[in-house]
Design a protein around this motif. Structure first.
Motif, PDB file in Angstrom:
ATOM      1  N   ALA A 233       0.836  -1.205   0.000  1.00 10.10           N
ATOM      2  CA  ALA A 233       0.000   0.000   0.000  1.00 10.10           C
ATOM      3  C   ALA A 233       0.869   1.253   0.000  1.00 10.10           C
ATOM      4  CB  ALA A 233      -0.927  -0.001   1.217  1.00 10.10           C
ATOM      5  N   LEU A 234       1.963   1.225   0.757  1.00  8.64           N
ATOM      6  CA  LEU A 234       2.866   2.374   0.791  1.00  8.64           C
ATOM      7  C   LEU A 234       3.500   2.613  -0.573  1.00  8.64           C
ATOM      8  CD1 LEU A 234       4.393   4.576   2.334  1.00  8.64           C
ATOM      9  CD2 LEU A 234       6.100   2.843   2.949  1.00  8.64           C
ATOM     10  N   ALA A 235       3.948   1.554  -1.221  1.00 12.08           N
ATOM     11  CA  ALA A 235       4.560   1.692  -2.547  1.00 12.08           C
ATOM     12  C   ALA A 235       3.578   2.289  -3.541  1.00 12.08           C
ATOM     13  CB  ALA A 235       5.062   0.340  -3.043  1.00 12.08           C
ATOM     14  N   ASP A 236       2.336   1.844  -3.495  1.00 11.81           N
ATOM     15  CA  ASP A 236       1.328   2.373  -4.409  1.00 11.81           C
ATOM     16  C   ASP A 236       1.146   3.873  -4.220  1.00 11.81           C
ATOM     17  OD1 ASP A 236       0.925  -0.173  -5.400  1.00 11.81           O
ATOM     18  OD2 ASP A 236      -0.941  -0.534  -4.299  1.00 11.81           O
ATOM     19  N   VAL A 237       1.047   4.299  -2.964  1.00 14.02           N
ATOM     20  CA  VAL A 237       0.816   5.717  -2.678  1.00 14.02           C
ATOM     21  C   VAL A 237       2.034   6.556  -3.058  1.00 14.02           C
ATOM     22  CG1 VAL A 237       0.461   7.416  -0.846  1.00 14.02           C
ATOM     23  CG2 VAL A 237      -0.861   5.300  -0.843  1.00 14.02           C
ATOM     24  N   VAL A 238       3.210   6.110  -2.649  1.00 14.91           N
ATOM     25  CA  VAL A 238       4.431   6.885  -2.895  1.00 14.91           C
ATOM     26  C   VAL A 238       4.703   7.017  -4.386  1.00 14.91           C
ATOM     27  CG1 VAL A 238       6.944   6.832  -2.656  1.00 14.91           C
ATOM     28  CG2 VAL A 238       5.495   6.417  -0.662  1.00 14.91           C
ATOM     29  N   CYS A 239       4.609   5.917  -5.102  1.00 15.11           N
ATOM     30  CA  CYS A 239       4.947   5.960  -6.528  1.00 15.11           C
ATOM     31  C   CYS A 239       3.899   6.715  -7.334  1.00 15.11           C
ATOM     32  CB  CYS A 239       5.137   4.537  -7.065  1.00 15.11           C
ATOM     33  SG  CYS A 239       6.612   3.724  -6.377  1.00 15.11           S
ATOM     34  N   GLU A 240       2.644   6.650  -6.923  1.00  8.29           N
ATOM     35  CA  GLU A 240       1.611   7.428  -7.602  1.00  8.29           C
ATOM     36  C   GLU A 240       1.814   8.922  -7.346  1.00  8.29           C
ATOM     37  OE1 GLU A 240      -1.496   8.716  -9.857  1.00  8.29           O
ATOM     38  OE2 GLU A 240      -0.568   6.718  -9.825  1.00  8.29           O
ATOM     39  N   SER A 241       2.177   9.273  -6.113  1.00 13.24           N
ATOM     40  CA  SER A 241       2.424  10.673  -5.799  1.00 13.24           C
ATOM     41  C   SER A 241       3.620  11.210  -6.581  1.00 13.24           C
ATOM     42  CB  SER A 241       2.663  10.839  -4.290  1.00 13.24           C
ATOM     43  OG  SER A 241       2.908  12.190  -3.963  1.00 13.24           O
ATOM     44  N   LEU A 242       4.684  10.423  -6.681  1.00 14.22           N
ATOM     45  CA  LEU A 242       5.848  10.848  -7.449  1.00 14.22           C
ATOM     46  C   LEU A 242       5.523  10.931  -8.938  1.00 14.22           C
ATOM     47  CD1 LEU A 242       8.722   8.974  -5.606  1.00 14.22           C
ATOM     48  CD2 LEU A 242       8.463  11.438  -5.841  1.00 14.22           C
ATOM     49  N   HIS A 243       4.663  10.055  -9.411  1.00  9.62           N
ATOM     50  CA  HIS A 243       4.208  10.140 -10.795  1.00  9.62           C
ATOM     51  C   HIS A 243       3.571  11.501 -11.064  1.00  9.62           C
ATOM     52  CE1 HIS A 243       2.050   9.169 -14.521  1.00  9.62           C
ATOM     53  NE2 HIS A 243       0.959   9.630 -13.926  1.00  9.62           N
ATOM     54  N   GLU A 244       2.749  11.954 -10.128  1.00 14.05           N
ATOM     55  CA  GLU A 244       2.074  13.240 -10.293  1.00 14.05           C
ATOM     56  C   GLU A 244       3.065  14.398 -10.246  1.00 14.05           C
ATOM     57  OE1 GLU A 244      -1.140  13.848 -10.933  1.00 14.05           O
ATOM     58  OE2 GLU A 244      -1.585  11.694 -11.023  1.00 14.05           O
ATOM     59  N   THR A 245       3.990  14.351  -9.294  1.00 18.01           N
ATOM     60  CA  THR A 245       4.882  15.490  -9.120  1.00 18.01           C
ATOM     61  C   THR A 245       6.017  15.511 -10.138  1.00 18.01           C
ATOM     62  OG1 THR A 245       6.180  14.272  -7.465  1.00 18.01           O
ATOM     63  CG2 THR A 245       4.400  15.647  -6.649  1.00 18.01           C
TER      64      THR A 245
END
Length: 254
Positions: A233-245
């Motif tokens: 779950a952490l990987a999903d959130v972190v990598c999605e957030s970095l995708h956006e930024t």
């Protein structure tokens, strides 16, 4: 963000040039045209990009995560996650202390593709069993594993860990998530079925198990398994957030 969106492994392409490519509409390898006019992109660098794409397409088709692990800057390793999500092995260890030369690994939990396996010292925790869990994984994911879990396993169990490794602590810091795994989970609303226990509690539970308390081991294993499972779950959130930024914002910023 996928590997195919990335040009930063190419010599001469830094973050600025990569963003210029994206803003010019070159957002994937297949949209790259060596004749495209991008400020700061010379003929030599364009040739390097072409050569990289030709090699990278083959490597990606072959599922060669190790190639991209070597090619990408260490701080951009999170970009491998989307392509290798289903072959990622999330793992976490529990130990009797912090010194890999004196202390023991007590349990190791591995979570991959919705399934979790836990190995227990004195039962099935061996170097061979750990290596078998990593063997078919394209990517490993931990939290603070580069400094703790991996060297501890390598020293205490004499196992070599050479699978590409994404330590989520570092990309988490890039999006403002600092501190330990449990505080970060609380910030993100990642829930646990059991109350949180500390590393000291984990040592205590193992000692109680050694004295004959099987329920203590059940508690320790449950805690360890949640650590591994919540990394997904952490990987999903972190990598999605970095995708956006990194990618989404990088295509539009001026």
């Amino acid at each position: 963000m996928r590997i195919e969106n990335s040009f930063i492994p190419v010599e001469g392409v830094g973050e600025t040039t990569e963003r210029r490519l994206w803003r010019s509409g070159v957002t994937t390898w297949e949209t790259f045209d060596p004749g495209v006019g991008v400020r700061g992109l010379g003929a030599t660098t364009a040739d390097r990009i072409e050569s990289f794409i030709a090699e990278a397409l083959t490597r990606l088709d072959d599922g060669d995560a190790a190639y991209f692990d070597r090619a990408f800057p260490s701080g951009e390793r999170w970009r491998l996650y989307e392509d290798f999500r289903s072959e990622t092995c999330f793992f976490d260890i529990e130990t009797t202390g912090l010194d890999e030369h004196r202390d023991r690994v007590t349990t190791v939990s591995f979570h991959r593709d919705g399934e979790t396996t836990t190995l227990v010292a004195g039962e099935d925790l061996t170097a061979e069993a750990v290596a078998a869990q990593f063997r078919d994984a394209s990517l490993l994911a931990t939290f603070n594993g580069a400094r703790f879990d991996v060297p501890f396993l390598e020293t205490a169990l004499d196992v070599q860990v050479d699978t590409p490794h994404l330590d989520l602590m570092y990309p988490a810091k890039r999006i403002g998530l600092s501190g330990g795994l449990k505080p970060i989970e609380k910030q993100l609303g990642i829930e646990r079925d059991r109350p949180d226990i500390s590393g000291r509690d984990a040592v205590r539970l193992w000692r109680e198990y050694e004295r004959g308390d099987d329920e203590a081991l059940d508690t320790l294993v449950s805690y360890n398994r949640e650590d591994a499972e919540n990394l997904r779950a952490l990987a999903d959130v972190v990598c999605e957030s970095l995708h956006e930024t990194v990618f989404v914002d990088g295509r539009t910023e001026e």
